[in-house]
Design an enzyme around this catalytic site. Structure first.
Site, mmCIF file in Angstrom:
data_model
loop_
_atom_site.group_PDB
_atom_site.id
_atom_site.type_symbol
_atom_site.label_atom_id
_atom_site.label_comp_id
_atom_site.label_asym_id
_atom_site.label_seq_id
_atom_site.Cartn_x
_atom_site.Cartn_y
_atom_site.Cartn_z
ATOM 1 N N ILE B 76 8.246 -40.091 39.922
ATOM 2 C CA ILE B 76 8.210 -40.838 41.147
ATOM 3 C C ILE B 76 7.561 -42.202 41.276
ATOM 4 O O ILE B 76 7.894 -43.067 41.764
ATOM 5 C CB ILE B 76 8.023 -39.970 42.314
ATOM 6 C CG1 ILE B 76 8.714 -38.580 42.160
ATOM 7 C CG2 ILE B 76 8.639 -40.676 43.533
ATOM 8 C CD1 ILE B 76 10.095 -38.579 42.355
ATOM 9 N N ASN B 132 -5.908 -36.638 44.400
ATOM 10 C CA ASN B 132 -5.033 -36.646 43.063
ATOM 11 C C ASN B 132 -5.720 -37.418 42.140
ATOM 12 O O ASN B 132 -5.729 -38.622 42.084
ATOM 13 C CB ASN B 132 -3.819 -37.232 43.675
ATOM 14 C CG ASN B 132 -2.703 -36.961 42.319
ATOM 15 O OD1 ASN B 132 -3.121 -36.695 41.091
ATOM 16 N ND2 ASN B 132 -1.450 -37.272 42.498
ATOM 17 N N CYS B 135 -2.415 -37.844 38.525
ATOM 18 C CA CYS B 135 -1.041 -38.005 38.592
ATOM 19 C C CYS B 135 -0.484 -38.792 37.088
ATOM 20 O O CYS B 135 -1.170 -39.767 36.855
ATOM 21 C CB CYS B 135 -0.764 -39.014 39.558
ATOM 22 S SG CYS B 135 1.194 -39.648 39.742
ATOM 23 N N LYS B 172 -7.610 -32.322 42.682
ATOM 24 C CA LYS B 172 -6.472 -31.864 42.087
ATOM 25 C C LYS B 172 -6.452 -32.316 40.464
ATOM 26 O O LYS B 172 -6.585 -33.330 40.126
ATOM 27 C CB LYS B 172 -5.092 -32.375 42.383
ATOM 28 C CG LYS B 172 -3.820 -31.759 42.149
ATOM 29 C CD LYS B 172 -2.746 -32.047 42.947
ATOM 30 C CE LYS B 172 -1.408 -31.453 42.383
ATOM 31 N NZ LYS B 172 -0.279 -31.748 43.032
ATOM 32 N N ASN B 199 -1.659 -29.944 37.928
ATOM 33 C CA ASN B 199 -0.614 -31.032 38.204
ATOM 34 C C ASN B 199 0.536 -30.825 37.250
ATOM 35 O O ASN B 199 0.273 -30.373 36.390
ATOM 36 C CB ASN B 199 -1.314 -32.453 38.101
ATOM 37 C CG ASN B 199 -0.449 -33.337 39.185
ATOM 38 O OD1 ASN B 199 0.769 -33.549 39.270
ATOM 39 N ND2 ASN B 199 -1.081 -34.350 39.843
ATOM 40 N N THR B 200 1.216 -31.705 37.232
ATOM 41 C CA THR B 200 2.557 -31.863 36.215
ATOM 42 C C THR B 200 2.072 -32.029 34.807
ATOM 43 O O THR B 200 1.098 -32.964 34.675
ATOM 44 C CB THR B 200 3.779 -32.670 36.586
ATOM 45 O OG1 THR B 200 2.979 -34.136 36.750
ATOM 46 C CG2 THR B 200 4.510 -32.383 37.733
ATOM 47 N N GLY B 224 7.752 -26.556 37.118
ATOM 48 C CA GLY B 224 8.775 -25.768 36.934
ATOM 49 C C GLY B 224 8.299 -24.568 36.009
ATOM 50 O O GLY B 224 7.197 -24.662 35.364
ATOM 51 N N GLY B 256 4.982 -23.602 38.381
ATOM 52 C CA GLY B 256 6.006 -22.765 37.967
ATOM 53 C C GLY B 256 6.329 -21.582 38.673
ATOM 54 O O GLY B 256 7.073 -20.818 38.436
ATOM 55 N N GLY B 277 5.925 -25.735 44.191
ATOM 56 C CA GLY B 277 6.480 -27.036 44.212
ATOM 57 C C GLY B 277 7.932 -27.280 43.705
ATOM 58 O O GLY B 277 8.662 -26.905 44.765
#
Lengths: 320, 322
Positions: B76, B132, B135, B172, B199-200, B224, B256, B277
């Site tokens: 994003i 954050n 990211c 985070k 985080n991702t 996920g 996830g 999430g």
């Protein structure tokens, strides 16, 4: 690719006011119909959605059985569609799908889609009696306040939402002309007939004739009766022959086709609306995944969310 | 829920009615979900709002999101309305929210984090600040700070001083850190009141036909179910490192989570609370379902054991038997 430039022209995106309440409905498949090529039609009994959805809005469909399945502890389990068992992989996210036909009296909607990936492959595995988990209606649909004759321009599967729109416009007493483009007859989901006579083109769409609209079809493969080439070729003839500025256009198709069509319409002074497609996360405006570039005023642009600011945009608003 | 089940608890001084939070990035500014006819905001412990920077940010060009096997890859690029709009347009609408509101801040330089934190702490109207430093989607969007203990500590220390105890500060953490336990410890020593992780995970998807990355940005963050085992390990590693250092700082685990069982796994690994999430994308009510599912799990355990402590979520935190 990084865009570190701050923009100060963003509209507040914090006021969901005026947008429809989003319902959660477990619909039931009445009929599952493989159509031409990789196309598929699902007729779904979903009375809540059928009652309120407007042309251009979409349903966010979970393609992996009903959501309540995930939490069987809490809810009586709803059977999973048996066809899903055949799939090698199952989709995780919902898929935004627009409505092809709607019968609010019967509480029915139909969706027409092309199998292009995991989600649509899973949806085509649904059979009669299966439960479909639906969130909707979502998005801003077509603005139907005008009274000009309507010119619908479709590319490929873009004909699906424009069919629901044609029905609505005809019901409101507006005249409807449809120009549709296809790669070849198999890549087009609807039956053609050869009774059309507009724009020097014999091939029209049978369903549109039935509904009372006139139509003409362009085909890249050049099947007999069709206008050989792209739908933009048909539009060119239309713009030459008709007082196009008296019309209002409604466009749906691949991005490159919508970009070209919008440019032609704008140059000819024809107002229009386009229905955009983008990969979505949440579908309700929260995740900022499905954006497109739009103009705010003058040369200023911003990213708008296709799921809530669209999927229908004024063709002049989009930076194609 | 009756029967003496207890799922309410405190995280860094913030009272949560249950340990289930909705993660930053999937619930916008907490207002979009209100359009859902069956929305139950009171059923989750709280919301973590979209990462906010000093100025509004445009974000990355589309395509920004693609589904991959068992997960979602996104880029994003922190599109957000900026701190001024957050203060003037969002926070008033969240006054009296029926669950906790945690703000998430991001920046591309130290000064930006500090300014945003100062402005927010001055106006209040929220329960905690998540910082954050992880990211993966903007060049200097934080992950650069979050992968090394010294830079992470510098940011968290500066934010903590700016907030000066008015609100808890949550750091985070990034899964991409070479030594996540060291980064976590450094953040705690710098003043973090809690740590959230992970985080991702940086990743990419390729369209072989077009010979191009699917995401316009090339690289994205994976979330996920695909990342759950990675996240569980990270939570466990950080939990054990803090325990060894005698730091009693709560962890907020994520990565996830789809079911109550998933959430319980994170709690056993050492998380005091969890965030959900990606799953909210397909089920906006997932937070409520997981929170209620946790109560069911406690009741089941109590029915088997007959022990009162099995009814209290706090007795499960870090209770993994190695």
């Amino acid at each position: 690719m990084e865009n570190l430039e701050p923009t100060n022209n963003q509209q507040p995106i914090t006021a969901p006011a005026g947008r429809d309440t989003v319902l959660h409905e477990i619909g039931r498949v009445i009929e599952s119909l493989p159509a031409y090529g990789k196309h598929h039609i699902l007729r779904i009994h979903a009375p809540k959605s059928a009652a309120v959805i407007k042309p251009g809005q979409f349903l966010h469909i979970y393609c992996n059985g009903p959501i309540v399945q995930i939490s069987e502890r809490l809810v009586d389990p709803v059977p999973e569609p048996s066809g899903l068992k055949r799939l090698k992989r199952k989709p995780l996210l919902r898929r935004p799908i627009s409505v092809f036909r709607r019968d609010s009296d019967q509480g029915e909607i139909s969706i027409l889609f092309r199998q292009v990936g995991l989600g649509t492959e899973a949806l085509s595995a649904y059979g009669a009696g299966d439960n479909v988990d639906i969130l909707g209606p979502l998005g801003r649909g077509f603005d139907l306040d005008g009274d000009a004759p309507a010119l619908l321009i479709a590319g490929g599967i873009g004909i699906a939402p424009l069919t629901a729109l044609a029905a609505e416009l005809l019901g409101r007493g507006r005249s409807v002309t449809v120009l549709a483009g296809m790669r070849d007859a198999l890549s087009f989901p609807l039956l053609l007939d050869n009774s059309s006579t507009i724009l020097g083109c014999k091939a029209g769409i049978a369903l549109m004739c039935e509904m009372g609209a006139v139509s003409a079809v362009a085909s890249e493969a050049g099947e007999p009766g069709t206008h050989p080439g792209l739908v933009t070729g048909l539009l060119e003839i239309f713009l030459e022959q008709e007082r196009a500025e008296d019309y209002e256009a409604f466009v749906c198709g691949p991005g490159i086709m919508m970009a070209r069509v919008s440019k032609m319409l704008t140059e000819a002074g024809v107002p229009g609306q386009a229905l955009l497609e983008e990969r979505m996360g949440c579908g309700i405006g929260a995740c900022m995944a499905c954006v497109c570039r739009t103009r705010t005023r003058g040369e200023e642009t911003k990213y708008s969310r296709v799921c809530v600011d669209g999927p229908v945009f004024d063709i002049k608003e989009v930076v194609w | 829920m009756t029967g003496g089940v207890r799922t309410n608890l405190e995280v860094a001084g913030v009272s949560l009615k249950n340990p289930v939070l909705i993660a930053s990035g999937v619930c916008g500014y907490g207002l979009d979900f209100r359009r859902l006819a069956d929305y139950r905001p009171e059923a989750v412990g709280g919301l973590v709002l979209k990462g906010t920077t000093l100025k509004p940010r445009d974000g990355n060009p589309p395509v920004r999101l693609v589904e991959t096997a068992g997960g979602v890859l996104n880029s994003i690029g922190l599109q957000n309305i900026g701190v001024d709009a957050l203060i003037s347009d969002v926070l008033p609408q969240l006054a009296g929210n029926s669950s906790a509101v945690i703000l998430n801040i991001a920046g591309h330089e130290m000064g930006e984090y500090v300014t945003v934190a100062e402005r927010l702490a001055a106006v209040g109207g929220f329960n905690a600040l998540e910082v954050n430093i992880s990211c993966p989607n903007v060049a200097k969007g934080g992950m650069a700070f979050g992968t090394e203990p010294c830079t992470a500590a510098e940011v968290i220390g500066a934010v903590s001083r700016a907030v000066s105890g008015r609100f808890p500060v949550i750091a985070k953490l990034s899964s991409a850190a070479g030594d996540i336990a060291a980064v976590g410890l450094a953040c705690v020593q710098a003043g973090a009141d809690a740590l959230s992780l992970i985080n991702t995970v940086p990743g990419m998807a390729i369209d072989a036909r077009r010979r191009r990355p699917v995401l316009a940005n090339g690289v994205g963050g994976l979330s996920g179910p695909a990342i759950k085992p990675i996240a569980l390990l990270r939570v466990r590693q950080v939990f054990l490192a803090l325990k060894k250092a005698h730091k009693n700082i709560p962890l907020i685990g994520m990565g996830g989570i789809v079911t109550a069982e998933d959430a319980m796994e994170f709690i056993l690994a050492g998380a005091t609370a969890v965030q959900i999430g990606t799953a909210t994308f397909y089920d906006p009510q997932i937070g409520a379902r997981v929170a209620e599912g946790l109560e069911e799990i406690l009741l089941d355990n109590y029915r088997c054991s007959g022990q009162d402590k099995d009814l209290d979520i706090r007795h499960y935190i870090g209770a993994l038997e190695d």
